[in-house]
Motif scaffolding. Structure first.
Motif, mmCIF file in Angstrom:
data_model
loop_
_atom_site.group_PDB
_atom_site.id
_atom_site.type_symbol
_atom_site.label_atom_id
_atom_site.label_comp_id
_atom_site.label_asym_id
_atom_site.label_seq_id
_atom_site.Cartn_x
_atom_site.Cartn_y
_atom_site.Cartn_z
ATOM 1 N N PRO A 75 0.821 -1.202 0.000
ATOM 2 C CA PRO A 75 0.000 0.000 0.000
ATOM 3 C C PRO A 75 0.857 1.255 0.000
ATOM 4 N N PRO A 76 0.388 2.305 -0.704
ATOM 5 C CA PRO A 76 1.145 3.541 -0.723
ATOM 6 C C PRO A 76 1.069 4.294 0.592
ATOM 7 N N PHE A 83 -1.723 9.124 -0.074
ATOM 8 C CA PHE A 83 -2.025 8.155 -1.114
ATOM 9 C C PHE A 83 -1.368 8.588 -2.416
ATOM 10 N N THR A 102 -0.266 7.638 -6.698
ATOM 11 C CA THR A 102 -1.012 7.483 -7.947
ATOM 12 C C THR A 102 -1.388 6.021 -8.146
ATOM 13 N N ASN A 103 -2.201 5.768 -9.162
ATOM 14 C CA ASN A 103 -2.676 4.404 -9.457
ATOM 15 C C ASN A 103 -3.312 3.768 -8.223
ATOM 16 N N ARG A 104 -4.143 4.548 -7.572
ATOM 17 C CA ARG A 104 -4.738 4.107 -6.308
ATOM 18 C C ARG A 104 -5.925 3.170 -6.563
ATOM 19 N N ILE A 108 -9.001 1.047 -4.521
ATOM 20 C CA ILE A 108 -9.735 0.898 -3.273
ATOM 21 C C ILE A 108 -10.895 -0.059 -3.474
ATOM 22 N N TRP A 160 -9.289 7.507 -8.642
ATOM 23 C CA TRP A 160 -9.177 6.206 -7.981
ATOM 24 C C TRP A 160 -9.762 5.109 -8.877
ATOM 25 N N ASP A 196 -5.314 -1.100 -2.410
ATOM 26 C CA ASP A 196 -4.469 -0.343 -1.486
ATOM 27 C C ASP A 196 -5.200 -0.047 -0.185
ATOM 28 N N ARG A 220 -3.877 -4.846 3.872
ATOM 29 C CA ARG A 220 -3.885 -3.431 3.489
ATOM 30 C C ARG A 220 -4.568 -2.656 4.619
#
Length: 377
Positions: free
Chosen positions: A73-74, A175, A177-179, A181, A223, A250, A340
């Motif tokens: 996870p970011p 958070f 990029t390229n998230r 959820i 997102w 993430d 996560r």
């Protein structure tokens, strides 16, 4: 020739095989509110040094295999140093000095003796003998009540490490990029959840509508959003966890509404995250609260707390609902297996006529959706 073939066949059998993960017994899905747990706290020994050992049992480590995440996870927190000892009570006076935060300030005028700590992240207020603290005005539930020992404020090392340090010293949850959820609309199908006291509509309808609204808003913010269900079907808790894993999520947020039927008095909003190993839960709902169980999601204790606090603050600001706090629970199966940061929201009581009326209003559910999006910015 037969001898050679036999050798090759034997080698193939040796190399073949597959690994299976152990089955995890999960509790029934989230339902009506129970009673906040009141654990039997360990007796506190008189301090002869800044750190006093408790008589808590030794930590029993789980035999779960190490977690390997292909999509870490970011959201990250820089772990503060020095970390609090896990099985000790620690002088908070000494801790704030060592971390160059300043000093404890005793507050007056309250029902209990309280102290505040100020840092660049905000102000924490805790009361002696109380498991309830406030962080930037938000209610936070501790595992053990702080105590006065030799005229100093002592907190349990796990509370320091798992609750205070992430909030006071931790880097803000951010958070990249390229998230991705996963939003989990609670219940579905034959599992309707709780029932509105007004028109008997089931919780499952409101959670799905709320989730769809969140999805539309988050997608405009860049997102990737996946829902564990998009229609009225019952999805097992284990399948919701697997769904998040399959989509390399993430973050994971589960949506629910509360109930204390037939009692119509309880009101308010609360957000849950998984209880860290060694700490007693805020809520048990009759399930055994095994303090030294360790679950995959416990690898994200700090991020879980920060995520829950951000969601709770944004939702309270948007709705004006009563603050029931950021709480910990160990029995919530949809959180335990997550790899996560994860949290579960209870956005008001369908058993309370006033709050049920608001929940049934689409404009209110839009406010809830916008608040979740705001918390993730």
């Amino acid at each position: 020739m037969f001898k050679t073939a036999g050798i090759i066949f034997g080698a193939l059998i040796f190399l073949a095989g597959c690994a299976t993960s152990p089955d995890e017994s999960l509790p029934p899905d989230w339902s009506a509110t129970g009673v906040v747990s009141k654990p039997n706290l360990p007796p506190i020994l008189a301090a002869v040094a800044p750190t006093v050992k408790t008589n808590l049992p030794p930590v029993i480590h789980s035999n779960l295999p190490p977690l390997i995440s292909s999509n870490p996870p970011p959201a990250t927190i820089v772990k503060p140093k020095p970390s609090a000892p896990i099985l000790t009570w620690t002088s908070l006076n000494r801790w704030v000095t060592e971390n160059q935060i300043g000093s404890l300030h005793r507050l007056t005028g309250g029902p209990v003796t309280s102290y505040s700590i100020s840092s660049k992240n905000g102000v924490l207020v805790l009361g002696i003998g109380s498991r309830e603290a406030t962080w930037r005005g938000l209610e936070i539930h501790l595992g053990f009540a702080p105590e006065i020992i030799d005229d100093q404020v002592f907190v349990h090392g796990l509370d320091l490490q798992k609750n205070l340090e992430p909030l006071i010293l931790g880097e803000p949850l951010t958070f990249g990029t390229n998230r991705v959820i996963v939003i989990d609309p609670g219940h579905g199908g034959m599992n309707g959840g709780t029932i509105s006291v007004l028109d008997k509509r089931p919780e499952k309808e409101f959670t799905l509508d709320w989730a769809r609204r969140i999805k539309r808003l988050l997608e405009t913010d860049g997102w990737q959003v996946f829902l564990t269900r998009t229609n009225d079907i019952d999805v097992a808790l284990s399948n919701r966890v697997t769904f998040a894993e399959a989509h390399c999520a993430d973050l994971f947020i589960s949506l629910h509404f509360n109930s204390h039927a037939p009692d119509q008095k309880p009101v308010g909003l609360e957000t849950f995250c998984l209880t860290p190993m060694g700490l007693p839960s805020t809520l048990t709902r009759g399930y055994p609260d095994m303090l030294f169980q360790n679950f995959p999601n416990n690898n994200f204790d700090a991020q879980n707390l920060q995520l829950a606090a951000q969601l709770q603050r944004a939702l309270l600001h948007a709705t004006g609902l009563e603050d029931r706090g950021v709480s910990h629970a160990r029995f919530i199966g949809v959180l335990r297996g997550q790899h996560r940061p994860a949290a579960l929201i209870e956005a008001g009581f369908l058993s309370n006529p006033r709050e049920a009326k608001r929940i049934e209003d689409p404009e209110f559910r839009q406010k809830l959706a916008a608040a979740v999006v705001e918390a993730l910015k």
